[in-house]
Design an enzyme around this catalytic site. Sequence first.
Site, PDB file in Angstrom:
ATOM      1  N   ASP A   1      52.287  54.467  32.844  1.00  0.00           N
ATOM      2  CA  ASP A   1      52.655  53.276  32.328  1.00  0.00           C
ATOM      3  C   ASP A   1      53.320  53.510  30.952  1.00  0.00           C
ATOM      4  OD1 ASP A   1      49.860  50.871  30.974  1.00  0.00           O
ATOM      5  OD2 ASP A   1      51.636  51.178  30.032  1.00  0.00           O
TER       6      ASP A   1
ATOM      7  N   GLN B   1      45.204  40.344  31.743  1.00  0.00           N
ATOM      8  CA  GLN B   1      46.135  40.528  32.363  1.00  0.00           C
ATOM      9  C   GLN B   1      47.534  40.515  31.664  1.00  0.00           C
ATOM     10  OE1 GLN B   1      46.105  39.659  36.241  1.00  0.00           O
ATOM     11  NE2 GLN B   1      47.962  41.092  36.979  1.00  0.00           N
TER      12      GLN B   1
ATOM     13  N   HIS C   1      47.117  45.801  39.064  1.00  0.00           N
ATOM     14  CA  HIS C   1      46.783  47.436  39.121  1.00  0.00           C
ATOM     15  C   HIS C   1      46.008  47.958  38.457  1.00  0.00           C
ATOM     16  CE1 HIS C   1      48.652  44.892  36.270  1.00  0.00           C
ATOM     17  NE2 HIS C   1      48.168  45.388  34.740  1.00  0.00           N
ATOM     18  N   PHE C   2      46.049  49.616  38.414  1.00  0.00           N
ATOM     19  CA  PHE C   2      44.864  49.926  38.001  1.00  0.00           C
ATOM     20  C   PHE C   2      44.755  50.923  36.954  1.00  0.00           C
ATOM     21  CE2 PHE C   2      42.522  48.369  42.227  1.00  0.00           C
ATOM     22  CZ  PHE C   2      41.549  48.477  41.617  1.00  0.00           C
ATOM     23  N   HIS C   3      44.405  50.809  35.999  1.00  0.00           N
ATOM     24  CA  HIS C   3      44.630  52.045  34.861  1.00  0.00           C
ATOM     25  C   HIS C   3      44.202  52.651  35.140  1.00  0.00           C
ATOM     26  CE1 HIS C   3      47.069  48.701  31.824  1.00  0.00           C
ATOM     27  NE2 HIS C   3      46.080  47.878  32.791  1.00  0.00           N
TER      28      HIS C   3
HETATM   29  P1  5GP Z   1      47.749  44.792  31.946  1.00  0.00           P
HETATM   30  O1  5GP Z   1      47.841  44.284  30.685  1.00  0.00           O
HETATM   31  O2  5GP Z   1      48.734  44.183  33.121  1.00  0.00           O
HETATM   32  O3  5GP Z   1      46.429  45.777  32.371  1.00  0.00           O
HETATM   33  O4  5GP Z   1      48.932  46.127  31.953  1.00  0.00           O
HETATM   34  C1  5GP Z   1      50.149  45.770  31.887  1.00  0.00           C
HETATM   35  C2  5GP Z   1      50.284  47.266  31.831  1.00  0.00           C
HETATM   36  O5  5GP Z   1      52.029  47.677  32.414  1.00  0.00           O
HETATM   37  C3  5GP Z   1      50.665  47.515  30.843  1.00  0.00           C
HETATM   38  O6  5GP Z   1      49.517  49.136  29.904  1.00  0.00           O
HETATM   39  C4  5GP Z   1      51.660  47.377  29.756  1.00  0.00           C
HETATM   40  O7  5GP Z   1      51.779  48.914  28.406  1.00  0.00           O
HETATM   41  C5  5GP Z   1      52.579  48.685  31.119  1.00  0.00           C
HETATM   42  N1  5GP Z   1      53.534  47.924  31.342  1.00  0.00           N
HETATM   43  C6  5GP Z   1      54.414  46.734  31.102  1.00  0.00           C
HETATM   44  N2  5GP Z   1      56.360  46.535  31.222  1.00  0.00           N
HETATM   45  C7  5GP Z   1      55.686  47.757  32.051  1.00  0.00           C
HETATM   46  C8  5GP Z   1      57.352  48.650  32.948  1.00  0.00           C
HETATM   47  O8  5GP Z   1      58.127  48.277  32.848  1.00  0.00           O
HETATM   48  N3  5GP Z   1      57.232  49.651  33.366  1.00  0.00           N
HETATM   49  C9  5GP Z   1      56.062  50.236  33.401  1.00  0.00           C
HETATM   50  N4  5GP Z   1      55.724  52.045  33.798  1.00  0.00           N
HETATM   51  N5  5GP Z   1      54.525  49.542  32.704  1.00  0.00           N
HETATM   52  C10 5GP Z   1      54.749  48.476  32.061  1.00  0.00           C
END
Ligand code: 5GP
Length: 141
Positions: free
Chosen positions: A33, A96, A102-104
């Site tokens: 991330d 999100q 995606h899974f964190h």
């Molecule tokens: P969500 O909020 O959708 O559950 O998580 C999205 C995750 O993607 C966040 O933890 C954010 O830091 C990460 N993220 C956002 N843009 C990018 C990117 O361009 N590259 C990577 N590797 N992670 C990203």
Amino acid sequence: MKYDAENVFAKIIRDEAPAHRVYEDDSTLAFMDIMPQVDGHTLVIPKCPAVDIFDVPAEMLTRTIAVTQRVAVAVRSAFSADGVMVAQLSGAAAGQTVFHLHFHVLPRHAGIDFRLHAKDVAPEAVLAEHAERIRQALPAD
Ligand code: 5GP
């Protein structure tokens, strides 16, 4: 929501955007991330176009969660974690922000809180070093 093939994770899958990859096979990809909430924060995604948990064929979800388990094993070992948090947010109301499923995977240490969600971009060198640690710790197939 309709899947947007121009989202950043779709670009990472196609190698049109950079990422520190830790694992890849025909159907799944794991990478660091870019704004980690803890050191070692890793994301695991299916390669198929799926917006969220409601939008993915069960077989792909099964494969993705199996890889998530392998990555969790590696993350726990690489960061000597006391525990590992696995999180999945589906829908803007759930938090999100990237609309490709995606899974964190977050290594957790007792008494240490995690940082704010998607806020501070980590230095490239740090992400590269963390990715290498996780790759080294991946269990065999
Ligand atoms: P969500 O909020 O959708 O559950 O998580 C999205 C995750 O993607 C966040 O933890 C954010 O830091 C990460 N993220 C956002 N843009 C990018 C990117 O361009 N590259 C990577 N590797 N992670 C990203």
